[in-house]
Write an enzyme that holds these catalytic residues in place. Structure first.
Site, short mmCIF file in Angstrom:
data_model
loop_
_atom_site.label_atom_id
_atom_site.label_comp_id
_atom_site.label_asym_id
_atom_site.label_seq_id
_atom_site.Cartn_x
_atom_site.Cartn_y
_atom_site.Cartn_z
N CYS A 1 16.67 5.23 -19.87
CA CYS A 1 17.73 4.98 -18.90
C CYS A 1 17.80 3.54 -18.40
O CYS A 1 18.80 3.17 -17.76
CB CYS A 1 17.58 5.92 -17.70
SG CYS A 1 16.07 5.67 -16.73
N THR B 1 0.82 -1.21 0.00
CA THR B 1 0.00 0.00 0.00
C THR B 1 0.85 1.26 0.00
O THR B 1 0.50 2.27 -0.61
CB THR B 1 -0.93 -0.01 1.22
OG1 THR B 1 -1.83 -1.12 1.12
CG2 THR B 1 -1.75 1.26 1.30
N HIS C 1 -2.64 14.30 5.52
CA HIS C 1 -3.94 14.91 5.79
C HIS C 1 -3.91 15.73 7.07
O HIS C 1 -3.19 15.42 8.03
CB HIS C 1 -5.01 13.82 5.91
CG HIS C 1 -5.27 13.10 4.63
ND1 HIS C 1 -6.06 13.62 3.63
CD2 HIS C 1 -4.86 11.89 4.18
CE1 HIS C 1 -6.12 12.77 2.62
NE2 HIS C 1 -5.40 11.72 2.93
#
Length: 483
Positions: free
Chosen positions: A441, A40, A49
């Site tokens: 790259c 996650t 937040h």
């Protein structure tokens, strides 16, 4: 025999390791993937937040506000970028003002500082690219943006520097209770420990249910995102939210800490805990809803899309604490949004719990700061020239899109918990994150990884496992026919 084993090296597990590394104990982090930040924590909105969204009194509310306040100081200690750019929650209709006011009241109850409601003129003066339909907005100046990779990696590196052991490619397959702790049966042998911290993300329910009769269910909630080129990064300055709904905060539009523009996520509950594929429907939804908040979004400048999973629970709150019927087993589960913002406080909470249980003492030789990868682009011209004289690798540009040098890539490979995959290098340096998405790259990055990491070219992977870039000689006959 360890004192504590932390399962999972996402941002929550790494934050726990970081805080516990202050104390005298034998501590290990086990991770089934090849690196930190592979779940996650690698695919989210990268938002710190402010703390007005979570229900008053919940762990999300308390830890979000505490984590937000700690983030600035922590970023300095870990030498990572962080910007309090502020956020706006838009109200597009006068009839929705009670919902906006409810968010304001909740934020005040949660202890969020400097919240205010702005009228249409004030909002458009701050963000001219917002939709003409905006009626008012909730402004939270304490909200911020951060690089989730750098935060996660820095927490882990700092823990490692303070004596924490990390075991990668180590999946916990079973847990057995012992008289003095637990046995963790992994694909790489058995580990014994007095305490377990379960920070396994979407798999936290699997581990919890191995030791407890009170079953836990984690619901993977998938979110799709679109990332824009840096030429679109100044389209908005602050993070723009719509009013939240049943499934979360909705689709946001935000600048990133590195100067891109990001929109997303969707919110779809799925069963597959590895289901991180994007969908056409999901990306269309992201674009449509983002346009409802911000006008003139340059969709032609999208350089990539991705999807991430949030570990949602029916309780709709973080689950942190010792399991009732499994003494010594500590859950750190359901860490979804605002997990990034809350991570410093999550680490503190877990560390305090373990400290009380084990009677821990602080280390006298604790290393309090960490130095990140040297970035020549952040130096003055004179400083950069002097650096190149000392080490010419810092004058050799490998990733043209992001301006990343060979010296930075070498540092990413050779530093503590160094990168062993292309994605590992990308998350540490941003080589491959630009407009061409590593099209230019990649071969040079592979050569450097092979040279510095002692990995054969055909064994180099994108993200571990079987994600090899080159076919091995033994594979070529079966795949391509005999020559």
């Amino acid at each position: 025999m360890y004192d504590v084993v932390i399962v999972g090296s996402g941002v929550a597990g790494a934050a726990c390791a970081h805080e516990l590394s202050r104390y005298k104990l034998k501590l290990c982090v086990v991770e089934k993937e090849e690196d930190v930040c592979c779940g996650t924590s690698k695919a989210n909105s990268a938002i710190v937040h402010a703390g007005f969204d979570a229900v008053e009194g919940s762990l999300k509310a308390k830890l979000n506000v505490r984590g937000n306040r700690r983030m600035g100081e922590l970023a300095k200690e870990l030498d990572i970028p962080f910007d309090r750019n502020g956020s706006l929650v838009l109200c597009l209709d006068k009839e929705d003002m009670p919902k906006l006011d409810a968010l304001y009241q909740r934020g005040m109850a949660n202890g969020v500082e400097d919240l205010c409601i702005l009228d249409r003129e004030q909002v458009l003066e701050m963000e001219p690219k917002l939709t003409d339909q905006v009626y008012a907005a909730l402004y939270a100046p304490t909200a911020g943006i951060i690089c989730p990779f750098e935060l996660n990696i820095a927490l882990a590196e700092h823990a490692y520097a303070n004596g924490v052991e990390f075991r990668f490619g180590t999946e916990v397959k079973d847990i057995k209770r012992m008289a003095d702790g637990y046995e963790l049966h992994t694909g790489c042998g058995v580990l014994r420990t007095r305490y377990v911290v379960n920070a396994a993300g979407v798999y936290a329910d699997t581990l919890h249910n191995m030791v407890s009769e009170h079953k836990l269910t984690i619901i993977p909630r998938r979110g799709d995102y679109c990332l824009f080129d840096k030429t679109a990064g100044s389209h908005v300055r602050r993070t723009i939210f719509s009013l939240p709904g049943r499934l979360g905060k909705g689709v946001l539009v935000t600048p990133t800490i590195h100067g891109n523009l990001l929109i997303g996520p969707t919110a779809m509950e799925i069963e597959d805990k590895e289901g991180i594929n994007t969908t056409r429907e999901g990306l269309d939804e992201v674009m449509e809803k983002a346009r409802q908040s911000v006008r003139d979004l340059p969709m032609g400048r999208v350089i990539t899309s991705f999807s991430g999973l949030r570990a949602h629970t029916e309780q709709d709150d973080f689950i942190i604490g010792e399991v009732e019927d499994a003494e010594g087993f500590i859950d750190c589960a359901g860490i979804e949004s605002p997990g990034i913002a809350s991570s410093p406080a999550i680490g503190e909470m877990i560390a305090q719990l373990v400290k009380e249980r084990l009677g821990l003492e602080e280390k006298p030789d604790y290393i309090s700061v960490r130095k990140g990868i040297l970035r020549p682009s952040e130096l003055s011209r004179e400083e950069r020239q002097e650096l190149i004289k000392k080490n010419p690798a810092y004058g050799n540009i490998i990733c043209r899109c992001e301006g990343i040098t060979e010296g930075e890539i070498v540092d990413a490979i050779t530093r503590p918990l160094g990168a062993r995959t292309l994605d590992g290098i990308k998350r540490r340096t941003r080589a491959g994150m630009g407009r061409c998405q590593s099209g230019f790259c990649m071969p040079r990055v592979m050569e450097i990884l092979s040279r510095e990491g002692g990995i054969a070219m055909e064994d180099i992977t994108k993200s571990g496992g079987e994600s090899r870039i080159l076919a091995k000689p033994s594979d070529r006959g079966s795949r391509y026919g005999t020559v």
